[in-house]
Design an enzyme around this catalytic site. Structure first.
Site, short mmCIF file in Angstrom:
data_model
loop_
_atom_site.label_atom_id
_atom_site.label_comp_id
_atom_site.label_asym_id
_atom_site.label_seq_id
_atom_site.Cartn_x
_atom_site.Cartn_y
_atom_site.Cartn_z
N CYS A 7 0.85 -1.21 0.00
CA CYS A 7 0.00 0.00 0.00
C CYS A 7 0.88 1.25 0.00
CB CYS A 7 -0.94 0.01 1.20
SG CYS A 7 -2.40 -1.06 1.01
N ASP A 30 10.61 -6.19 -8.89
CA ASP A 30 10.90 -6.85 -7.61
C ASP A 30 12.30 -6.45 -7.16
OD1 ASP A 30 9.60 -9.60 -6.09
OD2 ASP A 30 11.67 -9.02 -5.63
N GLY A 92 4.73 -19.47 0.84
CA GLY A 92 5.89 -18.58 0.78
C GLY A 92 5.54 -17.11 0.69
N HIS A 99 -0.54 -10.22 -4.39
CA HIS A 99 0.35 -9.85 -5.50
C HIS A 99 0.66 -11.07 -6.34
CE1 HIS A 99 2.85 -10.98 -2.03
NE2 HIS A 99 3.72 -11.45 -2.90
N HIS A 101 3.60 -12.46 -9.07
CA HIS A 101 4.91 -12.30 -9.66
C HIS A 101 4.81 -12.62 -11.16
CE1 HIS A 101 7.02 -12.52 -5.67
NE2 HIS A 101 5.92 -13.20 -5.35
P1 AMP Z 1 6.09 -13.00 -1.69
O1 AMP Z 1 7.32 -13.67 -1.11
O2 AMP Z 1 5.36 -13.82 -2.68
O3 AMP Z 1 5.19 -12.44 -0.61
O4 AMP Z 1 6.64 -11.80 -2.54
C1 AMP Z 1 7.02 -10.57 -2.00
C2 AMP Z 1 7.99 -9.99 -2.97
O5 AMP Z 1 8.12 -8.61 -2.70
C3 AMP Z 1 9.40 -10.60 -2.88
O6 AMP Z 1 9.74 -11.16 -4.15
C4 AMP Z 1 10.28 -9.42 -2.51
O7 AMP Z 1 11.54 -9.45 -3.13
C5 AMP Z 1 9.44 -8.25 -2.99
N1 AMP Z 1 9.70 -7.01 -2.29
C6 AMP Z 1 9.76 -6.80 -0.95
N2 AMP Z 1 9.98 -5.51 -0.68
C7 AMP Z 1 10.06 -4.86 -1.87
C8 AMP Z 1 10.27 -3.51 -2.26
N3 AMP Z 1 10.45 -2.52 -1.35
N4 AMP Z 1 10.30 -3.23 -3.58
C9 AMP Z 1 10.13 -4.19 -4.50
N5 AMP Z 1 9.89 -5.49 -4.21
C10 AMP Z 1 9.87 -5.82 -2.91
ZN ZN Z 2 -1.86 -3.26 1.21
#
Ligand code: AMP
Ligand code: ZN
Length: 113
Positions: A7, A30, A92, A99, A101
């Site tokens: 957010c 990412d 994970g 979100h 990927h």
């Molecule tokens: P998940 O593990 O599926 O919850 O994915 C969360 C993703 O967010 C991971 O791949 C992280 O590398 C990515 N992530 C976390 N913080 C940031 C950030 N500040 N900017 C961009 N990606 C992020």
């Molecule tokens: Zn949110």
């Protein structure tokens, strides 16, 4: 959601590298890419996980997949790509804002680890 990382990214309170944006969806690079191309696509409304998708908010998921198709085309992922949603601890999921990927630019193993 005051304490939600994504957010804050959507609001611009935390910087991100924008890949795509429309009325419903924001996509950004990412921070820890797992492939040569790795976008994170999020709904602009806080939905915490796939378990919270309902008839009332599921149009955001359709918009996310419309965005995925555009992002893949705009970034020349012509040889294929993968869209992944991690849900909950066993899935994970590390950020509690729904979100997806979008990974591409290399051959991706199946099944995932
Ligand atoms: P998940 O593990 O599926 O919850 O994915 C969360 C993703 O967010 C991971 O791949 C992280 O590398 C990515 N992530 C976390 N913080 C940031 C950030 N500040 N900017 C961009 N990606 C992020
Ligand atoms: Zn949110």
């Amino acid at each position: 959601m005051e304490d939600c990382l994504f957010c804050k990214i959507i609001k611009g309170e935390i910087p991100s590298t924008k890949i795509y944006e429309d009325e419903f969806v924001y996509a950004f690079a990412d921070i820890a890419p797992q492939a040569p191309f790795h976008a994170v696509i999020v709904p602009k409304r806080h939905i915490s996980a796939t378990t919270e998708i309902t008839a009332e908010n599921s149009h955001y998921v359709a918009k996310i997949f419309e965005a995925a198709a555009k992002i893949a085309e705009e970034n020349q992922l012509t040889n294929g790509f993968r869209v992944v949603n991690n849900c909950g601890e066993d899935g994970g999921q590390t950020v509690g804002h729904l979100h997806f990927h979008l990974l591409g630019g290399r051959l991706l193993a199946w099944p995932p680890g």
